[in-house]
Design a protein around this motif. Sequence first.
Motif, PDB file in Angstrom:
ATOM      1  N   SER A  79       0.900  -1.182   0.047  1.00 28.69           N
ATOM      2  CA  SER A  79      -0.047  -0.078  -0.166  1.00 28.69           C
ATOM      3  C   SER A  79       0.932   1.169  -0.005  1.00 28.69           C
ATOM      4  N   ASP A  80       0.162   2.442  -0.694  1.00 31.28           N
ATOM      5  CA  ASP A  80       1.239   3.656  -0.654  1.00 31.28           C
ATOM      6  C   ASP A  80       0.527   4.439   0.266  1.00 31.28           C
ATOM      7  N   LEU A  81      -0.763   4.652   0.451  1.00 37.97           N
ATOM      8  CA  LEU A  81      -1.844   5.615   1.409  1.00 37.97           C
ATOM      9  C   LEU A  81      -2.529   4.335   2.301  1.00 37.97           C
ATOM     10  N   VAL A  82      -3.025   5.084   3.430  1.00 31.57           N
ATOM     11  CA  VAL A  82      -3.964   4.268   4.307  1.00 31.57           C
ATOM     12  C   VAL A  82      -4.975   5.260   4.722  1.00 31.57           C
ATOM     13  N   PHE A 126       1.609   2.016  11.193  1.00 34.31           N
ATOM     14  CA  PHE A 126       1.814   2.855   9.838  1.00 34.31           C
ATOM     15  C   PHE A 126       3.018   3.789  10.061  1.00 34.31           C
ATOM     16  N   LEU A 127       3.066   4.405  10.987  1.00 36.97           N
ATOM     17  CA  LEU A 127       4.384   5.335  11.237  1.00 36.97           C
ATOM     18  C   LEU A 127       5.626   4.430  10.932  1.00 36.97           C
ATOM     19  N   ALA A 128       5.891   3.528  11.751  1.00 40.87           N
ATOM     20  CA  ALA A 128       6.833   2.606  11.497  1.00 40.87           C
ATOM     21  C   ALA A 128       7.240   2.209  10.080  1.00 40.87           C
ATOM     22  N   LEU A 129       6.166   1.934   9.496  1.00 44.92           N
ATOM     23  CA  LEU A 129       6.250   1.625   7.901  1.00 44.92           C
ATOM     24  C   LEU A 129       6.469   2.557   6.995  1.00 44.92           C
ATOM     25  N   LYS A 130       6.111   3.926   7.617  1.00 43.01           N
ATOM     26  CA  LYS A 130       6.426   5.119   6.580  1.00 43.01           C
ATOM     27  C   LYS A 130       5.226   5.099   5.565  1.00 43.01           C
ATOM     28  N   LYS A 131       4.020   4.976   6.175  1.00 39.28           N
ATOM     29  CA  LYS A 131       2.547   5.029   5.554  1.00 39.28           C
ATOM     30  C   LYS A 131       1.872   6.261   5.706  1.00 39.28           C
ATOM     31  N   PRO A 132       1.753   7.221   4.794  1.00 34.13           N
ATOM     32  CA  PRO A 132       0.789   8.559   5.017  1.00 34.13           C
ATOM     33  C   PRO A 132      -0.662   8.020   5.148  1.00 34.13           C
ATOM     34  N   MET A 133      -1.091   8.749   5.949  1.00 31.34           N
ATOM     35  CA  MET A 133      -2.517   8.405   6.395  1.00 31.34           C
ATOM     36  C   MET A 133      -3.319   9.330   6.736  1.00 31.34           C
ATOM     37  N   ILE A 134      -4.727   8.881   6.324  1.00 31.31           N
ATOM     38  CA  ILE A 134      -5.975   9.651   6.674  1.00 31.31           C
ATOM     39  C   ILE A 134      -6.554   8.944   7.825  1.00 31.31           C
TER      40      ILE A 134
END
Length: 358
Positions: free
Chosen positions: A253-256, A268-276
């Motif tokens: 995934s690119d975005l979450v 998600f932070l640890a895996l560097k995933k930008p999130m809403i």
Amino acid sequence: MKKILFTGGGSAGHVSVNTALIPEFLKNNWQVSYIGSHDGIEKDIITKKFSEVPYYSIASGKLRRYFSVKNFTDPFRVLIGTLQAYLKIKKIKPDVIFSKGGFVSVPVLLAAKMARVPVAIHESDVTPGLANKLAMPFATRIYTTFKETLQYVPEEKSACAGAIIREELFQGTRDKGIAFSGLDQTKPIILVMGGSLGAKGINTTVRNALDELTGHYSVIHLCGKGNVVENHNPDYIQYEFVSNELPDLIAASDLVISRAGSNSIFEFLALKKPMILIPLSREASRGDQILNANSFVQQGFALKLEEENLTTESLLTTVRQLRDQQWEMIEKMEAAPPSYTITQMAEEISQLAKNNGR
């Protein structure tokens, strides 16, 4: 042989750190036991994942912030649970106890104080939950996920450890995630997670926005048990939930788009995933997810969309904003202070056992 007793339950979030730490102690030849409730989610998770770990059930009561007849009976269940936990602790003779919280942990930690066993607590949210508030006087050491939480806990016995991330999450690969989902690998992928039970509002809004979303993205939707619907969009794949495949789906995934439970968003932070982040509203919770989301927004790790303002158009607008800000977000995530590793957390807990002199 050193012995450790884990406790915590009521939700997946009150078990996930335990499941991350248990393999480390087993690997180091500790004798591991678990105390949880009779029918909580923790029983199912622990007994299925760790057949070698004995699971002991005790009575537990929920302390509600609203009127209920059970408010008059559950205190007696807590007393019964405390006696049951005390007898188990005296039999097991653990060197240390680790608690992730939840109401089942209250009688265990009270019993630990009576049995003079050192206790470590890990608090996930910005403000401590009611169960951990009640248990903190019995704790030897308190670890927080958010730095902001330190203002709400006793300074002399507290430290910010960050989130304890499961090692397997770092082992996922994009190729395996693409292969499992069967999605078009040429499009960026949005992962939608509504929590372990799913989220009706998020599910409905995402599906209403699918035509627009899948014009630019493929979508992986973890929608919760019983929430899969008929669909023929080739760029949209649904699962009630996943277990072993989750690291690969996150890697793909690119975005979450997610709720704002502490464990998930730190993963998600640890895996560097930008999130809403779409936190549970105050009407549906004590407001802890709102505070979690606010903290991540202030640090530049996420965008927040209030559930009360969740519409097809607001979701699409926020996705466009996230797309525009994703690389700046990733830079800020890369600069974030690291959390304790599993090994570091295990060493801290082990030190409590050594200090106990057993």
